[in-house]
Design an enzyme around this catalytic site. Structure first.
Site, PDB file in Angstrom:
ATOM      1  CG  ASP A  12      -0.785   1.631   2.856  1.00  0.00           C
ATOM      2  OD1 ASP A  12      -1.520   0.658   3.044  1.00  0.00           O
ATOM      3  OD2 ASP A  12      -0.375   2.354   3.939  1.00  0.00           O
ATOM      4  CB  THR A  46      -5.389  -1.216   0.663  1.00  0.00           C
ATOM      5  OG1 THR A  46      -5.979  -0.907   1.960  1.00  0.00           O
ATOM      6  CG2 THR A  46      -6.644  -1.672   0.158  1.00  0.00           C
ATOM      7  N   GLY A  47      -4.491  -3.221   2.595  1.00  0.00           N
ATOM      8  CA  GLY A  47      -4.613  -4.389   3.288  1.00  0.00           C
ATOM      9  C   GLY A  47      -6.125  -4.471   3.621  1.00  0.00           C
TER      10      GLY A  47
END
Length: 249
Positions: A12, A46-47
């Site tokens: 992340d 990742t977002g």
């Protein structure tokens, strides 16, 4: 499981690899280079949308796959899309309506762009876009909880967060874990060979599915409870520590 069995490190970005100033520390950078030299694949999960990832990919000179927007896009390599899951436009309109009703900050990723409360588009233009993710942010806990309840009642979205005061919505069944499963298929690996590191609810799926799920020292409590290992914070080079302990042994 011997250390040699971990072949893929899925990171992340915000709250995990990046410091609070959104930088990659020299310690983390050096450890990632060593991991790659030792034959491991290091990748982002990742977002963020791809447009907010590439400068970091370039900084680390990564050629590896990338999972973006919480799994709505999976990239074989920078610039090479493997697959894309679109968010239903009707659902997007309903979420936008909720954000306006509760007067929250909101944002939405479409292919090639990101919109938010200060920069939204006209009603007819919504249909012309391919939507990937919608997000709400509010410090008002009552509003956040009411929005969450409403979204849950629709039963058609994956509901996570990347911060305790936000909600992130993806198509049902789409997550960082589903993205990593695609990457494992590409690379001929199993999820047991993956180390996944994160700090928020949008990391839980991959932390649980990976051979080694790591929560950062700064992670939300729920994430720590579900992880195999809790390491130091993103300000203390937690990524470098896990690389040294579990990848380089």
């Amino acid at each position: 499981m011997s250390h040699k069995q971990y072949k893929l490190l899925a990171l992340d970005m915000d709250g995990t690899l990046l410091t609070e100033d959104k930088l990659i520390s020299q310690e983390n950078k050096a450890a990632i280079r060593e991991a790659e030299d030792a034959g491991a694949t290091v990748m982002f999960s990742t977002g963020r949308g791809i447009q907010n990832v590439l400068t970091y990919v370039e900084e680390l000179q990564l050629k590896s796959p990338i999972v973006t927007v919480n799994g709505s896009e999976v990239w074989k390599a920078p610039g090479e899309l493997l697959l894309r899951h679109r968010l239903d436009t009707g659902l997007l309109r309903r979420m936008h309506g909720l954000a306006v009703y509760y007067d929250t900050w909101f944002w939405a990723y479409s292919v090639g762009d990101v919109y938010n409360k200060e920069r939204w588009i006209s009603e007819p233009e919504i249909d012309g876009k391919e939507w990937l993710k919608f997000g709400f942010y509010t410090e008002n806990e009552e509003s956040l909880s009411a929005i969450r309840k409403e979204l849950e009642s629709w039963e058609s979205l994956e509901i996570t967060n990347s911060h305790p005061a936000n909600l992130e919505l993806n198509p049902k069944g789409i997550s960082k874990a589903s993205g990593l499963e695609q990457v494992c298929g590409l690379l001929g690996l199993t999820m047991a060979q993956v180390i996944a590191m994160g700090d928020s609810l949008n990391d839980v799926s991959m932390i649980r599915a990976a051979g080694l799920g790591v929560a950062m020292g700064n992670a939300q409590d729920e994430v720590k409870q579900l992880a195999d290992v809790v390491t130091v914070s993103n300000e203390e080079h937690g990524v470098a520590r896990i690389i040294r302990e579990y990848l380089l042994g």
